[in-house]
Design a protein around this motif. Structure first.
Motif, PDB file in Angstrom:
ATOM      1  N   UNK A  19      30.873  41.248  52.746  1.00 38.30           N
ATOM      2  CA  UNK A  19      30.882  42.540  53.428  1.00 38.30           C
ATOM      3  C   UNK A  19      31.737  42.528  54.688  1.00 38.30           C
ATOM      4  N   UNK A  20      31.979  41.358  55.261  1.00 39.02           N
ATOM      5  CA  UNK A  20      32.797  41.281  56.473  1.00 39.02           C
ATOM      6  C   UNK A  20      34.210  41.810  56.236  1.00 39.02           C
ATOM      7  N   UNK A  21      34.674  41.740  55.008  1.00 38.16           N
ATOM      8  CA  UNK A  21      36.036  42.190  54.703  1.00 38.16           C
ATOM      9  C   UNK A  21      36.231  43.664  55.061  1.00 38.16           C
ATOM     10  N   UNK A  22      35.208  44.477  54.900  1.00 37.87           N
ATOM     11  CA  UNK A  22      35.309  45.899  55.235  1.00 37.87           C
ATOM     12  C   UNK A  22      35.389  46.148  56.731  1.00 37.87           C
ATOM     13  N   UNK A  23      35.057  45.137  57.538  1.00 37.73           N
ATOM     14  CA  UNK A  23      35.087  45.271  58.994  1.00 37.73           C
ATOM     15  C   UNK A  23      36.260  44.505  59.613  1.00 37.73           C
ATOM     16  N   UNK A  31      43.610  39.944  51.586  1.00 33.78           N
ATOM     17  CA  UNK A  31      42.747  38.897  52.125  1.00 33.78           C
ATOM     18  C   UNK A  31      41.507  38.807  51.242  1.00 33.78           C
ATOM     19  N   UNK A  32      41.132  37.574  50.872  1.00 23.43           N
ATOM     20  CA  UNK A  32      39.984  37.351  50.000  1.00 23.43           C
ATOM     21  C   UNK A  32      39.005  36.371  50.648  1.00 23.43           C
ATOM     22  N   UNK A  33      37.737  36.756  50.797  1.00 29.03           N
ATOM     23  CA  UNK A  33      36.739  35.752  51.171  1.00 29.03           C
ATOM     24  C   UNK A  33      36.402  34.899  49.941  1.00 29.03           C
ATOM     25  N   UNK A  37      35.365  31.353  53.367  1.00 25.40           N
ATOM     26  CA  UNK A  37      36.621  31.232  54.116  1.00 25.40           C
ATOM     27  C   UNK A  37      37.538  32.389  53.734  1.00 25.40           C
ATOM     28  N   UNK A  38      38.376  32.813  54.670  1.00 26.35           N
ATOM     29  CA  UNK A  38      39.349  33.861  54.364  1.00 26.35           C
ATOM     30  C   UNK A  38      40.602  33.224  53.781  1.00 26.35           C
ATOM     31  N   UNK A  71      42.030  49.343  37.327  1.00 27.53           N
ATOM     32  CA  UNK A  71      42.512  49.347  38.701  1.00 27.53           C
ATOM     33  C   UNK A  71      43.298  48.078  38.963  1.00 27.53           C
ATOM     34  N   UNK A  72      43.975  48.073  40.082  1.00 29.11           N
ATOM     35  CA  UNK A  72      44.634  46.848  40.517  1.00 29.11           C
ATOM     36  C   UNK A  72      44.343  46.655  41.988  1.00 29.11           C
ATOM     37  N   UNK A  73      44.303  45.369  42.379  1.00 25.85           N
ATOM     38  CA  UNK A  73      44.142  44.993  43.774  1.00 25.85           C
ATOM     39  C   UNK A  73      42.893  45.579  44.425  1.00 25.85           C
ATOM     40  N   UNK A  74      41.790  45.569  43.683  1.00 24.62           N
ATOM     41  CA  UNK A  74      40.472  45.921  44.220  1.00 24.62           C
ATOM     42  C   UNK A  74      39.616  44.669  44.155  1.00 24.62           C
ATOM     43  N   UNK A  75      38.795  44.454  45.166  1.00 22.47           N
ATOM     44  CA  UNK A  75      37.985  43.244  45.192  1.00 22.47           C
ATOM     45  C   UNK A  75      36.720  43.391  44.347  1.00 22.47           C
TER      46      UNK A  75
END
Length: 189
Positions: A19-23, A31-33, A37-38, A71-75
């Motif tokens: 969830x940190x990715x949205x912040x 960027x991928x957790x 790790x990022x 879709x593309x490039x969605x986590x």
């Protein structure tokens, strides 16, 4: 040398949560957790990769039956520490313009187009993580001298591991997750 920006420091000792990715609006695109790790996709994508991803997404979307979205490039939020971003994914989730990720139960197919910087993650780490999360189908596309080779995997439910369903060169026809025909689509040099 300057220090790292504040946003790059993990907010807790156990690392980053999905969830940190949205912040993290300051984080670079893609960027991928992964395991807390990022992971940053820092190298530029080759034209071959970009064209293949776009063409594949458009073709799958055109063939997808009612109730399937491509879709593309969605986590995908796999668990609290993992939120990878596949190149293409097919879901059963209805379109939501505010959505920032999918959950594994909504995803039917994940496609990763291997690039030099992602090779290890695509061939081992993501292969294992997508299977453990229960995603039914995984395609890993490798560049073989300018021509794509699609390594197709299907989930073996009892073991939560993928089994090879074939390596496709020049054409691909699969009955799952829906009838897919990529004959003649795959670009060649």
């Amino acid at each position: 040398m300057t220090g790292l920006p504040d946003w790059m420091h993990p907010p807790r000792a156990e690392g980053w949560f999905a969830e940190d990715l949205d912040r993290l609006p300051e984080a670079p695109r893609h960027t991928e957790p992964i395991d807390g790790a990022l992971v940053f996709r820092m190298s530029p994508q080759r034209a071959w990769h970009s064209r293949l991803v776009s063409t594949l997404r458009q073709t799958l979307a055109a063939q997808a039956p009612e109730g399937f979205e491509v879709d593309q490039e969605m986590t995908i939020r796999l668990d609290k520490h993992n939120r990878p971003e596949p190149d293409v994914l097919e879901t059963s989730a209805a379109y939501d313009p505010d959505r920032t990720y999918f959950t594994p139960d909504e995803v039917r197919l994940v496609v990763e187009v291997v690039s030099p910087e992602s090779a290890h993650r695509d061939r081992t780490v993501k292969l294992r993580k997508y299977a453990e999360a229960g995603i039914p189908h995984y395609w890993r596309i490798e560049d073989e001298s300018g021509s794509p080779a699609v390594h197709a995997y299907e989930l073996d439910e009892p073991t939560r591991a993928y089994v090879a369903a074939g390596i496709h060169r020049g054409m691909l026809r699969r009955p799952v997750p829906f009838d897919i025909d990529l004959s003649g689509l795959i670009p060649r040099r």
